[in-house]
Scaffold this active site. Structure first.
Site, PDB file in Angstrom:
ATOM      1  N   SER A   1      57.157  30.155  -4.535  1.00 30.27           N
ATOM      2  CA  SER A   1      56.474  28.855  -4.497  1.00 30.27           C
ATOM      3  C   SER A   1      55.133  28.944  -5.211  1.00 30.27           C
ATOM      4  O   SER A   1      54.762  28.034  -5.973  1.00 30.27           O
ATOM      5  CB  SER A   1      56.224  28.406  -3.049  1.00 30.27           C
ATOM      6  OG  SER A   1      57.430  28.288  -2.353  1.00 30.27           O
TER       7      SER A   1
ATOM      8  N   HIS B   1      53.013   9.113   2.471  1.00 30.96           N
ATOM      9  CA  HIS B   1      53.903   8.954   1.307  1.00 30.96           C
ATOM     10  C   HIS B   1      54.426  10.301   0.861  1.00 30.96           C
ATOM     11  O   HIS B   1      53.763  11.027   0.109  1.00 30.96           O
ATOM     12  CB  HIS B   1      53.172   8.238   0.162  1.00 30.96           C
ATOM     13  CG  HIS B   1      52.707   6.877   0.558  1.00 30.96           C
ATOM     14  ND1 HIS B   1      51.445   6.635   1.049  1.00 30.96           N
ATOM     15  CD2 HIS B   1      53.364   5.681   0.597  1.00 30.96           C
ATOM     16  CE1 HIS B   1      51.342   5.353   1.360  1.00 30.96           C
ATOM     17  NE2 HIS B   1      52.492   4.750   1.098  1.00 30.96           N
ATOM     18  N   GLY B   2      55.640  10.640   1.356  1.00 28.72           N
ATOM     19  CA  GLY B   2      56.272  11.916   1.005  1.00 28.72           C
ATOM     20  C   GLY B   2      57.390  11.692   0.015  1.00 28.72           C
ATOM     21  O   GLY B   2      57.223  11.865  -1.199  1.00 28.72           O
TER      22      GLY B   2
ATOM     23  N   LEU C   1      57.937  17.865 -11.650  1.00 28.09           N
ATOM     24  CA  LEU C   1      58.884  18.241 -10.596  1.00 28.09           C
ATOM     25  C   LEU C   1      60.223  18.662 -11.184  1.00 28.09           C
ATOM     26  O   LEU C   1      60.890  19.554 -10.653  1.00 28.09           O
ATOM     27  CB  LEU C   1      59.065  17.091  -9.598  1.00 28.09           C
ATOM     28  CG  LEU C   1      57.828  16.765  -8.755  1.00 28.09           C
ATOM     29  CD1 LEU C   1      58.087  15.576  -7.844  1.00 28.09           C
ATOM     30  CD2 LEU C   1      57.386  17.958  -7.920  1.00 28.09           C
TER      31      LEU C   1
ATOM     32  N   GLU D   1      59.798  19.285  -2.926  1.00 29.93           N
ATOM     33  CA  GLU D   1      60.284  18.966  -4.276  1.00 29.93           C
ATOM     34  C   GLU D   1      61.494  18.038  -4.218  1.00 29.93           C
ATOM     35  O   GLU D   1      62.431  18.169  -4.991  1.00 29.93           O
ATOM     36  CB  GLU D   1      60.665  20.242  -5.032  1.00 29.93           C
ATOM     37  CG  GLU D   1      59.565  21.267  -5.073  1.00 29.93           C
ATOM     38  CD  GLU D   1      58.788  21.246  -6.361  1.00 29.93           C
ATOM     39  OE1 GLU D   1      59.084  20.391  -7.205  1.00 29.93           O
ATOM     40  OE2 GLU D   1      57.878  22.060  -6.491  1.00 29.93           O
TER      41      GLU D   1
ATOM     42  N   THR E   1      63.694  16.014  -0.903  1.00 31.71           N
ATOM     43  CA  THR E   1      64.519  16.534   0.189  1.00 31.71           C
ATOM     44  C   THR E   1      66.000  16.558  -0.226  1.00 31.71           C
ATOM     45  O   THR E   1      66.397  15.935  -1.213  1.00 31.71           O
ATOM     46  CB  THR E   1      64.391  15.658   1.454  1.00 31.71           C
ATOM     47  OG1 THR E   1      64.993  14.387   1.170  1.00 31.71           O
ATOM     48  CG2 THR E   1      62.937  15.458   1.872  1.00 31.71           C
TER      49      THR E   1
ATOM     50  N   PHE F   1      67.658   4.172  -2.160  1.00 31.93           N
ATOM     51  CA  PHE F   1      66.528   4.797  -1.445  1.00 31.93           C
ATOM     52  C   PHE F   1      66.023   3.902  -0.334  1.00 31.93           C
ATOM     53  O   PHE F   1      66.015   2.680  -0.486  1.00 31.93           O
ATOM     54  CB  PHE F   1      65.371   5.089  -2.431  1.00 31.93           C
ATOM     55  CG  PHE F   1      65.770   6.029  -3.531  1.00 31.93           C
ATOM     56  CD1 PHE F   1      65.805   7.398  -3.300  1.00 31.93           C
ATOM     57  CD2 PHE F   1      66.140   5.555  -4.774  1.00 31.93           C
ATOM     58  CE1 PHE F   1      66.179   8.281  -4.318  1.00 31.93           C
ATOM     59  CE2 PHE F   1      66.514   6.423  -5.780  1.00 31.93           C
ATOM     60  CZ  PHE F   1      66.547   7.796  -5.562  1.00 31.93           C
TER      61      PHE F   1
HETATM   62  C1  FAD Z   1      55.758  24.179   2.879  1.00 30.86           C
HETATM   63  C2  FAD Z   1      55.633  22.950   2.053  1.00 30.86           C
HETATM   64  C3  FAD Z   1      54.966  22.997   0.828  1.00 30.86           C
HETATM   65  C4  FAD Z   1      54.802  21.833   0.066  1.00 30.86           C
HETATM   66  N1  FAD Z   1      54.092  21.892  -1.118  1.00 30.86           N
HETATM   67  C5  FAD Z   1      53.780  20.732  -1.763  1.00 30.86           C
HETATM   68  C6  FAD Z   1      52.902  20.739  -2.894  1.00 30.86           C
HETATM   69  O1  FAD Z   1      52.465  21.812  -3.355  1.00 30.86           O
HETATM   70  N2  FAD Z   1      52.552  19.543  -3.454  1.00 30.86           N
HETATM   71  C7  FAD Z   1      53.014  18.347  -2.975  1.00 30.86           C
HETATM   72  O2  FAD Z   1      52.646  17.308  -3.527  1.00 30.86           O
HETATM   73  N3  FAD Z   1      53.866  18.307  -1.913  1.00 30.86           N
HETATM   74  C8  FAD Z   1      54.254  19.457  -1.288  1.00 30.86           C
HETATM   75  N4  FAD Z   1      55.094  19.432  -0.190  1.00 30.86           N
HETATM   76  C9  FAD Z   1      55.526  18.133   0.333  1.00 30.86           C
HETATM   77  C10 FAD Z   1      57.004  17.856   0.178  1.00 30.86           C
HETATM   78  O3  FAD Z   1      57.319  17.595  -1.149  1.00 30.86           O
HETATM   79  C11 FAD Z   1      57.353  16.715   1.142  1.00 30.86           C
HETATM   80  O4  FAD Z   1      57.327  17.249   2.449  1.00 30.86           O
HETATM   81  C12 FAD Z   1      58.715  16.093   0.841  1.00 30.86           C
HETATM   82  O5  FAD Z   1      58.674  15.375  -0.370  1.00 30.86           O
HETATM   83  C13 FAD Z   1      59.194  15.167   1.952  1.00 30.86           C
HETATM   84  O6  FAD Z   1      58.196  14.278   2.321  1.00 30.86           O
HETATM   85  P1  FAD Z   1      57.859  14.087   3.885  1.00 30.86           P
HETATM   86  O7  FAD Z   1      57.632  15.445   4.478  1.00 30.86           O
HETATM   87  O8  FAD Z   1      56.744  13.097   3.985  1.00 30.86           O
HETATM   88  O9  FAD Z   1      59.159  13.524   4.528  1.00 30.86           O
HETATM   89  P2  FAD Z   1      59.631  11.970   4.547  1.00 30.86           P
HETATM   90  O10 FAD Z   1      59.571  11.390   3.184  1.00 30.86           O
HETATM   91  O11 FAD Z   1      58.923  11.258   5.638  1.00 30.86           O
HETATM   92  O12 FAD Z   1      61.156  12.137   4.943  1.00 30.86           O
HETATM   93  C14 FAD Z   1      61.579  12.356   6.292  1.00 30.86           C
HETATM   94  C15 FAD Z   1      63.113  12.336   6.301  1.00 30.86           C
HETATM   95  O13 FAD Z   1      63.567  11.051   5.901  1.00 30.86           O
HETATM   96  C16 FAD Z   1      64.475  11.181   4.814  1.00 30.86           C
HETATM   97  N5  FAD Z   1      64.327  10.004   3.954  1.00 30.86           N
HETATM   98  C17 FAD Z   1      63.206   9.562   3.338  1.00 30.86           C
HETATM   99  N6  FAD Z   1      63.467   8.457   2.632  1.00 30.86           N
HETATM  100  C18 FAD Z   1      64.794   8.191   2.788  1.00 30.86           C
HETATM  101  C19 FAD Z   1      65.683   7.195   2.287  1.00 30.86           C
HETATM  102  N7  FAD Z   1      65.264   6.218   1.484  1.00 30.86           N
HETATM  103  N8  FAD Z   1      66.975   7.242   2.654  1.00 30.86           N
HETATM  104  C20 FAD Z   1      67.428   8.222   3.464  1.00 30.86           C
HETATM  105  N9  FAD Z   1      66.636   9.186   3.991  1.00 30.86           N
HETATM  106  C21 FAD Z   1      65.338   9.179   3.641  1.00 30.86           C
HETATM  107  C22 FAD Z   1      64.125  12.470   4.132  1.00 30.86           C
HETATM  108  O14 FAD Z   1      65.217  13.005   3.416  1.00 30.86           O
HETATM  109  C23 FAD Z   1      63.727  13.327   5.328  1.00 30.86           C
HETATM  110  O15 FAD Z   1      64.889  13.893   5.888  1.00 30.86           O
HETATM  111  C24 FAD Z   1      55.335  20.618   0.545  1.00 30.86           C
HETATM  112  C25 FAD Z   1      56.044  20.585   1.746  1.00 30.86           C
HETATM  113  C26 FAD Z   1      56.202  21.730   2.498  1.00 30.86           C
HETATM  114  C27 FAD Z   1      56.954  21.642   3.803  1.00 30.86           C
END
Ligand code: FAD
Length: 391
Positions: free
Chosen positions: A98, A143-144, A247, A371, A373, A391
């Site tokens: 990573s 905003h993930g 990405l 990167e 889910t 989405f």
């Molecule tokens: C250890 C670690 C390192 C990371 N490093 C970085 C980094 O360096 N830079 C950075 O910018 N980010 C980083 N991330 C963030 C990572 O990219 C996000 O955690 C990821 O994009 C998911 O966002 P969230 O955690 O907010 O989950 P959410 O977006 O809240 O999702 C929660 C759940 O809902 C599901 N979901 C969401 N939308 C939908 C939909 N429309 N339909 C169906 N299911 C859905 C998802 O699949 C997931 O199962 C890191 C995360 C971790 C855990």
């Protein structure tokens, strides 16, 4: 931790498709992991600390900017070499991979692809040598999966920009010298900015309590009226496509990296199954354990072929984002399933730090989430084949 006896599986003679350079690069990374990562990584994962002393070695094996041209300090390699380096590093630990992925694809790549010549010259050689470490701020607390909704923003104040907002889950943030930060301008358009440690109002608190990627430092980025010089804007590309382009490159590396983690779990389980005697015979002589091992090598072989073909397409500039999504999703899912099965092959020993499997298994829980889910990559394939965004 036990001595690293890793032997790489190559069931379909994939080595025959690699060039001499690919093999040299891969073998150098493999030797480095055996020498500098395997003996220390369990201890650092247990104490949840990034082993800073490995930065120099990562630079030496070309893990920082493998495909960035040599005149900017990169290794000037092709995409398959890049993939092989990621595979070998993740064979050691996903957290170490990573760190390399972020530095290469999420920090060096945007500066190379979207930056000015001054920015390239100023930052890339130092990032390639590890003198500077970088991080990438896209995800926010609210905003993930939907980064386009970001609220981090900057305003034009004449001779500088004023940046406000917060990023969460940022790999390398606690020790990064610079951050590539994605924020909206007053018109709501997303741009990349280079933020340097030491700028007033910029802080990077560490996130504690992770059960996954424990040898990788993760944290926040907080911007409280940070004055950003105008020359720190990445002018070459704006809109959500700019961070998504980074990405693509990182996800491609993950598709290879996950194979490394899976290979290590399989190799460990195979060796253990041959040595572990129960009921007067090796457990490898039982049908149930053979089923696990045979399915593992089958899935690894399929993942290797997927990554190799994707690498060819990427070398030709033809790999699509959706193809990369498919490989990232498939290969990480493959690796996490193999880690779970391999852990069971080791029985009670599988839960200890004596072996690498449990660490890989926990690490992969992050890799399957960041990167994009597992779900989101499926939706990207769905959109690509149906034309309907779900989405
Ligand atoms: C250890 C670690 C390192 C990371 N490093 C970085 C980094 O360096 N830079 C950075 O910018 N980010 C980083 N991330 C963030 C990572 O990219 C996000 O955690 C990821 O994009 C998911 O966002 P969230 O955690 O907010 O989950 P959410 O977006 O809240 O999702 C929660 C759940 O809902 C599901 N979901 C969401 N939308 C939908 C939909 N429309 N339909 C169906 N299911 C859905 C998802 O699949 C997931 O199962 C890191 C995360 C971790 C855990």
């Amino acid at each position: 931790m036990r001595p690293d006896l890793f032997e790489a599986p190559d069931y379909y003679n994939l080595d025959e498709l690699l060039s001499e350079e690919h093999k040299l690069v891969r073998d150098a990374a493999r030797q480095w992991v055996k020498r500098d990562i395997s003996p220390i990584i369990e201890e650092y994962a247990q104490k949840a600390e990034f082993p800073k002393q490995i930065v120099k070695g990562l630079a030496e094996i070309g893990a920082f900017g493998p495909y960035i041209p040599e005149n900017y300090g990169g290794a000037g390699l092709d995409q398959i070499s890049y993939g092989l380096i990621m595979q070998e590093i993740e064979r050691g630990d996903s957290g170490v991979r990573s760190t390399a992925s972020v530095q290469s694809s999420l920090v060096m790549y945007p500066i190379f692809a979207y930056g000015t010549e001054e920015q390239r010259v100023k930052y890339l050689p130092k990032l390639a040598s590890g003198e500077f470490m970088g991080c990438f701020g896209l995800t926010e607390p609210d905003h993930g999966s939907n980064p386009g909704g970001m609220v981090t923003n900057f305003k034009d104040k004449g001779d500088h920009y004023l940046l406000n907002g917060a990023k969460l889950w940022i790999s390398n943030s606690p020790f990064a010298d610079i951050a590539i930060v994605w924020a909206k301008n007053e018109e709501g358009r997303i741009h990349g900015l280079i933020i340097e440690r030491g700028m007033e109002g910029f802080s990077t608190p560490e996130t504690h309590g992770k059960w996954s990627l424990r040898a990788s430092a993760t944290g926040e980025l907080i911007f409280d009226n940070v004055k950003v010089p105008k020359e720190n804007l990445l002018v070459g590309k704006s809109g959500l496509g700019a961070p998504l382009g980074c990405l693509d490159s990182a996800r491609y590396g993950i598709a290879w990296g996950a194979i490394g983690a899976a290979m290590d779990c399989y190799d460990t389980a195979l060796r253990y199954a041959k040595e572990r005697i129960q009921f007067g015979k090796p457990i490898a002589a039982t049908q149930l354990q053979q089923k696990k091992l045979a399915e593992m090598i089958t899935e690894i072989t399929k993942a290797q072929l997927l990554a190799f073909r994707l690498g060819q397409l990427k070398n030709e500039g033809r790999a699509t984002s959706a193809q990369i999504s498919m490989a990232k999703r498939n290969n990480v899912d493959m690796a996490i399933k193999i880690a779970r099965e391999a852990r069971q092959v080791l029985g009670g020993m599988g839960i200890t730090g004596e072996y690498s499997i449990m660490r890989h298994m926990m690490n992969l829980e992050s890799v399957i989430t960041y990167e994009g889910t597992h779900d989101i990559h499926l939706l990207i394939t769905g959109l690509d084949i149906t034309g309907h965004a779900a989405f």
